[in-house]
Scaffold this active site. Sequence first.
Site, short mmCIF file in Angstrom:
data_model
loop_
_atom_site.label_atom_id
_atom_site.label_comp_id
_atom_site.label_asym_id
_atom_site.label_seq_id
_atom_site.Cartn_x
_atom_site.Cartn_y
_atom_site.Cartn_z
N ASP A 413 29.79 25.98 17.22
CA ASP A 413 30.18 27.38 17.14
C ASP A 413 31.07 27.70 18.34
OD1 ASP A 413 28.75 27.97 14.85
OD2 ASP A 413 26.93 28.44 15.96
N ASP A 728 23.28 29.61 15.02
CA ASP A 728 22.48 30.67 15.63
C ASP A 728 21.90 31.64 14.61
OD1 ASP A 728 24.79 31.89 14.83
OD2 ASP A 728 25.40 32.56 16.83
N ASP A 732 22.22 29.75 8.90
CA ASP A 732 22.61 28.42 9.39
C ASP A 732 21.50 27.39 9.21
OD1 ASP A 732 25.12 29.25 10.21
OD2 ASP A 732 24.46 29.76 12.23
#
Length: 1001
Positions: A413, A728, A732
């Site tokens: 990310d 997060d 996900d």
Amino acid sequence: MRSLRAVSELFPRAGEAGLTDEQISDSRARFGPNRLTPLPREPVWKKFLDKFDDPIIRILLGASLLKIVVDLFEASTVAGVVALATVLVVLLGALVGRLGAWAPALAFALAGGLVGVSVALDDPSYEGAAVMVAVLLATGVAFFSEYRSDQEFEKLNATRDAIRVKVTRGGGVHTIALEDAVVGDLVILEMGDEIPADGRIVRANELLVDQALMTGESEPVRKAAGPPDDTADGPDQPGCVFRGTQVVDGAGRMVVTNVGDDTMLGQIARRLSGEPEPAGPQDRVAEKLTISKASTPLQEKLEALAGLISKIGYAAAVAIFIALLVRGLVVGEVRLPAAGEDRAQVLLASVQALLSYFVYMVIVIVVAVPEGLPMSVTVSLAIAWRKMSQANSLVRQLVACETIGSATVICSDKTGTLTQNKMSVSRLGIGGRTFEGAFDGAAAPAPGARPAENTPPHWLIVNAAVNSTANLEQKNGELVTVGNTTEGALLHWLRRGAWAGSGPFDHVRLRDELPVLHQVHFSSERKRMTTVASVGGRPTVLVKGAPEAVLARCSSYLAPDGTVHPMTPQARAEFEVQIFAAAADAMRTLAFAHAELPGDDPAHADTFHTRLEALETGLVFDGWAGIRDPLRDDVKEAVRQCRGAGIEVKMITGDTLETARAIGREIGLLDAPDAIAMSHAEFDKLTDEELSARLPRLRILARALPGDKYRLVRLLQAQKHVVAMTGDGTNDAPALKRADVGLAMGISGTEVAKEASKIVLLDDAFSTIVSGVQWGRALYENIQRFIQFQLTINVSALLIALLGPVIGLKPPFTVLQLLWINVIMDTFAAIALCSEPPRANLMQRPPKRRDESIVTRQMLGTIFATAGFFVVVMLVMLVGMQYGGWFAGDGAASEFPGLTLRQVTLFFSVYVFFQVWNQINCRSLDPGESGLRGLFANRQFLLIAALTVVGQVLIVTFGGKVFNVAPLGVLDWLAVAAGTSSVLLFAELARRVRRWLRPSA
């Protein structure tokens, strides 16, 4: 479960403003902390006794009892008969009494008692006692290994409750530890949170809870507030929520009614100590409260290697027994009595010789079977776990320690991982104008005044305060964000006066003044958040989110003076150009819009839910914000290290393609001319075959959805990649579970994401991932070092033991000496070699392949070369002592015919010192690196080597008859140390020869 009424009677206003400090103390004293009683553990003594129930231990115990009984017969026929009868009665009694599992432990105790009898008869059974020592060592090593492993798992299990909970206390929002929650606490629930205790819902907005832990049903259940007097409970009740379940969508508030063992989770956990029941909630609770101890791939690979070595050891031991038997027949140790000889005496001597061969064979098996391999994994995993924990990686599954070292792709990310997650509003766009630092002109109110109503600044302030789930908390003298950091940046902006020159804006007061009627939270699919609030007594729709998602729903825009204008194509294009420029400047962009509903519009949550699509159309565009999140200082270097280590880095972000490209260029992801950056729209259109062809060049995926992450992992794994994936959010979780190593964010990650991960990054930093890769690789190499050391001893010891009788010589190793060598192999060497720190060039090598053998060709070359050196030197020494009288000394006899006690002592000490020096050699796995490099940097290695030397000196000096040794002088020790150090020179020369023979390519 207590009713809301029962809780409110104890703690008035708990469901509105939360508990006061006095009420918190009262609740904790009355109902206890929110802590579960630990699950029942198997007693330590039972774990130790279980170690005796092993095939090799059974063989050793049988050999020990046989040897002791024969020795007792030699000392006293009566004692021998009594001992034999006792052994038969005890063992048969254990089998008849269905105590078979206890038979090995009883045999060990019995052997100890018989050794005591032999001592009392003044004829100690030294070899019987030695085999008992072997049993104690073997069981002790296995027990210690498992105990250490269990200790590490205890620490890992302790992290299960390291969950932070958002609560309202004394009218303010606070974050507390899960176990600090008490009955009466008003808990704030958001998507991705784990329910901290049992309770009842007092407010809900599209609240969906996954109750699979309790019910086994994977479909989330909608929750809603119930009446205060409702006493019904259970997962089927819409107003009840339970500890350990997870919020998968929406938001809400709950009042805690039951904590600790009084929760449903606690009650199920307590039943786990009872009789086993069919699969159901108990199994799911046990799985949640404990961390899987399933074997790691490396452990399975080593078990297979240990099995292979064991089979070779068994075969070699049988061959050695046959060789000793042939030698015994030739030299007359085993024979039938001749005429005139005492038949009983000759037969007893032959039986003793055969038994000594058998015991020797058993000890060879013990030496050959690599008990140290599992321990080396445990030690290495423990060290890696500790080092990674110190480096801000909370390892939730030990398998991740080794897997992350083999990672070939890291999908990361952007926010908080590559950047600092310190967001701040840097630019605003209103009515076609942009502002950085303050409003001016018509947009700026007079100092101390609030922006005029119905102007863009007014609606931006209202939207930022009300259309949000984030909060600010005073902690250690600093105002920190609780919740989403992007929303937190807007709240901090409000606290700084929103650039309006009118002082701070209190978002809590604004929320009280403008009550929320309905709320739909942001999701990767919707890319926007919508709140219906009462503004000026009228229901008003507030929308914020991705500019393309918000602009598409706007039919007009608000000018700086508060007038509404149609959203013409030209106006839309101007806004898009401004937003594009901010995105290209590496800013995260958010757009804001609103729509006032008619005064007679039904203001009920159910009607808003059904009319959501209509409510989000025909909006008035209020403006946009550019939020900057600076890069982490170490991220460029970390990305460079990954490239040098042969690891691909791919950035996955929900930001726009322009923002992602700006960040990617800055950290070096787009340095190659063929590097690809694509958005979800393009990614989604490609077939799996088309996408697989582009994956090697794909560096950035923007506007990504959670499903994109899962697809990316699946396709990369199909190409034999080992994938590390960060995440997060709640959505996900599937990708984190599918990845070889799922990495959840410790600061910004939801509890659902953490639950699905194998490692939690406590600081959310990308450099922490790189540190984990380094320690994972170091773990793998340290185990290779130990294997190299152990196989060298295995090969040399077996060849010496086998070739000695072939040339007519029995190697002068006593049983106890071989056991001491085994201790060096299995215990000291495992700890020493597995404590090696990562090499400096570790991150300059390619990752290990999934199918790559842990024993490399270079290791095999080192093993056979060094073992060959040992065998030649030791056999030459043996022949010289036997036939040339080398090192005979004063001629004191030993139990080995033709050899003096001094010769036996020197032979034993030379072999041990060879292994001490060889530990240094085994620090090197590559012909290009000396085993001496960095030696003095590892104090633990030096300490263990020193302890081994001290142990050998003590054994020789004080071991006497027990070890069949005689004390050596200082010059003898210096000669042994200097002579055996030749293996260092030999290894260095062998490395040079292999470098010279290696192709220049």
